[in-house]
Design a protein around this motif. Sequence first.
Motif, PDB file in Angstrom:
ATOM      1  N   GLY A  37       0.819  -1.203   0.000  1.00 53.82           N
ATOM      2  CA  GLY A  37       0.000   0.000   0.000  1.00 53.82           C
ATOM      3  C   GLY A  37       0.850   1.249   0.000  1.00 53.82           C
ATOM      4  O   GLY A  37       2.039   1.227  -0.336  1.00 53.82           O
ATOM      5  N   ASP A  38       0.218   2.368   0.390  1.00 55.02           N
ATOM      6  CA  ASP A  38       0.905   3.663   0.367  1.00 55.02           C
ATOM      7  C   ASP A  38       1.545   4.018   1.699  1.00 55.02           C
ATOM      8  O   ASP A  38       2.481   4.824   1.731  1.00 55.02           O
ATOM      9  CB  ASP A  38      -0.084   4.768  -0.018  1.00 55.02           C
ATOM     10  CG  ASP A  38      -0.646   4.564  -1.411  1.00 55.02           C
ATOM     11  OD1 ASP A  38       0.163   4.375  -2.331  1.00 55.02           O
ATOM     12  OD2 ASP A  38      -1.883   4.578  -1.573  1.00 55.02           O
ATOM     13  N   LEU A  39       1.028   3.470   2.775  1.00 52.36           N
ATOM     14  CA  LEU A  39       1.660   3.693   4.075  1.00 52.36           C
ATOM     15  C   LEU A  39       1.327   2.533   5.010  1.00 52.36           C
ATOM     16  O   LEU A  39       0.289   1.884   4.878  1.00 52.36           O
ATOM     17  CB  LEU A  39       1.250   5.031   4.690  1.00 52.36           C
ATOM     18  CG  LEU A  39      -0.226   5.344   4.929  1.00 52.36           C
ATOM     19  CD1 LEU A  39      -0.663   4.885   6.309  1.00 52.36           C
ATOM     20  CD2 LEU A  39      -0.452   6.852   4.805  1.00 52.36           C
ATOM     21  N   LEU A  40       2.235   2.269   5.947  1.00 53.72           N
ATOM     22  CA  LEU A  40       2.101   1.139   6.862  1.00 53.72           C
ATOM     23  C   LEU A  40       1.966   1.627   8.292  1.00 53.72           C
ATOM     24  O   LEU A  40       2.818   2.381   8.785  1.00 53.72           O
ATOM     25  CB  LEU A  40       3.314   0.218   6.740  1.00 53.72           C
ATOM     26  CG  LEU A  40       3.394  -0.946   7.750  1.00 53.72           C
ATOM     27  CD1 LEU A  40       2.213  -1.896   7.566  1.00 53.72           C
ATOM     28  CD2 LEU A  40       4.711  -1.692   7.595  1.00 53.72           C
ATOM     29  N   VAL A  41       0.902   1.170   8.944  1.00 54.67           N
ATOM     30  CA  VAL A  41       0.683   1.441  10.364  1.00 54.67           C
ATOM     31  C   VAL A  41       0.960   0.167  11.139  1.00 54.67           C
ATOM     32  O   VAL A  41       0.407  -0.897  10.823  1.00 54.67           O
ATOM     33  CB  VAL A  41      -0.763   1.905  10.629  1.00 54.67           C
ATOM     34  CG1 VAL A  41      -0.984   2.105  12.127  1.00 54.67           C
ATOM     35  CG2 VAL A  41      -1.062   3.189   9.868  1.00 54.67           C
ATOM     36  N   LEU A  42       1.806   0.278  12.170  1.00 53.69           N
ATOM     37  CA  LEU A  42       2.128  -0.877  13.001  1.00 53.69           C
ATOM     38  C   LEU A  42       1.472  -0.728  14.364  1.00 53.69           C
ATOM     39  O   LEU A  42       1.770   0.212  15.116  1.00 53.69           O
ATOM     40  CB  LEU A  42       3.638  -1.005  13.174  1.00 53.69           C
ATOM     41  CG  LEU A  42       4.096  -2.095  14.152  1.00 53.69           C
ATOM     42  CD1 LEU A  42       3.704  -3.469  13.633  1.00 53.69           C
ATOM     43  CD2 LEU A  42       5.578  -2.027  14.399  1.00 53.69           C
ATOM     44  N   GLY A  43       0.585  -1.643  14.693  1.00 51.30           N
ATOM     45  CA  GLY A  43       0.018  -1.713  16.037  1.00 51.30           C
ATOM     46  C   GLY A  43       0.936  -2.545  16.917  1.00 51.30           C
ATOM     47  O   GLY A  43       1.169  -3.724  16.641  1.00 51.30           O
ATOM     48  N   LEU A  44       1.459  -1.932  17.968  1.00 56.05           N
ATOM     49  CA  LEU A  44       2.466  -2.582  18.802  1.00 56.05           C
ATOM     50  C   LEU A  44       1.879  -2.930  20.164  1.00 56.05           C
ATOM     51  O   LEU A  44       1.376  -2.050  20.876  1.00 56.05           O
ATOM     52  CB  LEU A  44       3.675  -1.656  18.971  1.00 56.05           C
ATOM     53  CG  LEU A  44       4.862  -2.198  19.756  1.00 56.05           C
ATOM     54  CD1 LEU A  44       5.479  -3.392  19.022  1.00 56.05           C
ATOM     55  CD2 LEU A  44       5.908  -1.107  19.959  1.00 56.05           C
ATOM     56  N   ILE A  60       8.094   1.720   7.874  1.00 53.76           N
ATOM     57  CA  ILE A  60       6.988   1.985   8.784  1.00 53.76           C
ATOM     58  C   ILE A  60       6.689   3.481   8.806  1.00 53.76           C
ATOM     59  O   ILE A  60       7.583   4.310   8.987  1.00 53.76           O
ATOM     60  CB  ILE A  60       7.307   1.486  10.207  1.00 53.76           C
ATOM     61  CG1 ILE A  60       7.399  -0.035  10.208  1.00 53.76           C
ATOM     62  CG2 ILE A  60       6.263   1.958  11.210  1.00 53.76           C
ATOM     63  CD1 ILE A  60       7.767  -0.624  11.548  1.00 53.76           C
ATOM     64  N   ASP A  61       5.415   3.809   8.619  1.00 51.96           N
ATOM     65  CA  ASP A  61       5.008   5.215   8.619  1.00 51.96           C
ATOM     66  C   ASP A  61       4.515   5.673   9.988  1.00 51.96           C
ATOM     67  O   ASP A  61       4.770   6.813  10.382  1.00 51.96           O
ATOM     68  CB  ASP A  61       3.916   5.431   7.576  1.00 51.96           C
ATOM     69  CG  ASP A  61       4.433   5.196   6.171  1.00 51.96           C
ATOM     70  OD1 ASP A  61       5.059   6.117   5.614  1.00 51.96           O
ATOM     71  OD2 ASP A  61       4.230   4.090   5.650  1.00 51.96           O
ATOM     72  N   TYR A  62       3.788   4.804  10.700  1.00 46.76           N
ATOM     73  CA  TYR A  62       3.293   5.157  12.028  1.00 46.76           C
ATOM     74  C   TYR A  62       3.337   3.938  12.942  1.00 46.76           C
ATOM     75  O   TYR A  62       3.117   2.803  12.494  1.00 46.76           O
ATOM     76  CB  TYR A  62       1.844   5.665  11.976  1.00 46.76           C
ATOM     77  CG  TYR A  62       1.679   6.950  11.212  1.00 46.76           C
ATOM     78  CD1 TYR A  62       2.172   8.157  11.717  1.00 46.76           C
ATOM     79  CD2 TYR A  62       1.017   6.973   9.983  1.00 46.76           C
ATOM     80  CE1 TYR A  62       2.010   9.339  11.018  1.00 46.76           C
ATOM     81  CE2 TYR A  62       0.860   8.145   9.274  1.00 46.76           C
ATOM     82  CZ  TYR A  62       1.352   9.327   9.791  1.00 46.76           C
ATOM     83  OH  TYR A  62       1.207  10.495   9.095  1.00 46.76           O
ATOM     84  N   VAL A  63       3.606   4.198  14.218  1.00 42.56           N
ATOM     85  CA  VAL A  63       3.553   3.178  15.265  1.00 42.56           C
ATOM     86  C   VAL A  63       2.563   3.634  16.317  1.00 42.56           C
ATOM     87  O   VAL A  63       2.589   4.799  16.741  1.00 42.56           O
ATOM     88  CB  VAL A  63       4.939   2.959  15.912  1.00 42.56           C
ATOM     89  CG1 VAL A  63       4.845   1.949  17.052  1.00 42.56           C
ATOM     90  CG2 VAL A  63       5.951   2.505  14.879  1.00 42.56           C
ATOM     91  N   VAL A  64       1.696   2.717  16.748  1.00 44.46           N
ATOM     92  CA  VAL A  64       0.733   3.039  17.791  1.00 44.46           C
ATOM     93  C   VAL A  64       0.653   1.867  18.770  1.00 44.46           C
ATOM     94  O   VAL A  64       0.537   0.714  18.369  1.00 44.46           O
ATOM     95  CB  VAL A  64      -0.658   3.353  17.191  1.00 44.46           C
ATOM     96  CG1 VAL A  64      -1.167   2.220  16.319  1.00 44.46           C
ATOM     97  CG2 VAL A  64      -1.666   3.673  18.300  1.00 44.46           C
TER      98      VAL A  64
END
Length: 488
Positions: A379-386, A418-422
């Motif tokens: 995709g265009d951006l990756l969100v990682l749920g940690l 990785i674009d965002y980590v939450v």
Amino acid sequence: MDRKTIESLFNRVGEIRCLVIGDLMLDEYLWGRAERISPEAPVQVVDILREELRLGGAGNVVNNLVCLGAGVTVCSVVGEDDNGGALLEAFTRQGFATGAIFRDPARRTSRKTRVVAAHQQIVRIDRESREPLSCAIERQVCDWIAANAGGFGVILLSDYLKGVLTPQVIEAVVAAARPAGIPVLVDPKGNDYRRYCGVTILTPNRKEAETASGVAINDLDSLARAADTIMTNAGLEHLLITRSEEGMSLFSRTADPVHIPTVAREVFDVSGAGDTVLASLAIGMAAGLQLSEAAVLANIAGGIAVGKLGTSTVTPAEIINAVALTHSDSDSKIKNRDVLAALIAAERARGKKVVFTNGCFDLLHAGHVKYLQKARSLGDLLVLGLNSDASVRRLKGEKRPLIGEEERAHILAALDCIDYVVLFDEDTPLELITALQPQILVKGGDYTPEGVVGREVVEACGGHVELVTFVDGKSTTGIIERILERYA
């Protein structure tokens, strides 16, 4: 104080209702250039190029709160003169109700005129009243406070010793706030702080603290003595002393002092900086920050304010950017859930394809990296749920994780893929997936599509699940076993 905490705070700041009580005034600025000396006297001649009229005193506190995004009501007294009318008109233009701004025909509305040239003040001219309120007007103010103050999240008293904050008015505020647990913050003036007894915290600057305590402040020991004197005399639990280039010092009865260093920046004008400190401290406290965290926020905001010419306001974006400068690039990728949900919604609206995956990622290894790179390519951006530390312990046992959640988050955020980590604290990422609504949900090849948590949510939004095969022989458990084998 990290970026994600600040972003989350400003994401909900609109829910905070603030009451500002104090001395209103007009700040007039005459901007010009000074290139010659008067033949009449040895003084500069200023050619005025621009004129500006701003809300000053308690009005500058209001402006700061509004710029930070909070809801504000103001209670004060002005005269029935042209300046008083101009003040009310200014509030009305900004959409404020003026029902709690009382008019007294016997008072003169304060107006301060500053002449500025070559980026500095040449002279200031004050026109004002300093007498305490009349008994009749004071009673109206106290009655309004008793009837309305309990409905606010925080109360700010902006005292310029112009007569509005009489002892009776302050007592009325404390009487209304204390039963409701509402914090009362005061930017104080004068040399007798006993009149503020019962408030939550005072925010004097160093000079004001010296005047009120009678202690010359020249080191941390004398600072502590001055603070103790003020807190004892005024019956305070908390005191925040601003110390210009030396930052701020927070004193509390039940905790050790906290000395907050300033952020080095060029100082153009300190006028109004105390208002910025008061407003940002109030926002932090009302938003539920620890008092020391709220003080850090106020220190950052005050540092930005002194870098501007004239009484100025500070925006959330300026504060967030200032916080970001003190951290590595990875910090900007780590978000709280509420902030990230808004960001992702905006990305989807722009047509971006959002990919989501989740995991513990304890002891990051090549298998993790290959997996995440493959996920990002979908995709265009990756969100990682940690998974948070508590979540990892529930899933993998009390001895895990080996790496704490903050370290894991920063290590992962440093990856380009990785674009965002939450972080999430639940056992599964279902709530997080529901909040973010990604178009692509990625899990390892050891899953089946039907067994992926959140599949129904993603598919209901038109998305789908992708399974990515892990690299053989790469696992955190395997690393732990090899360490034990070799070093036990």
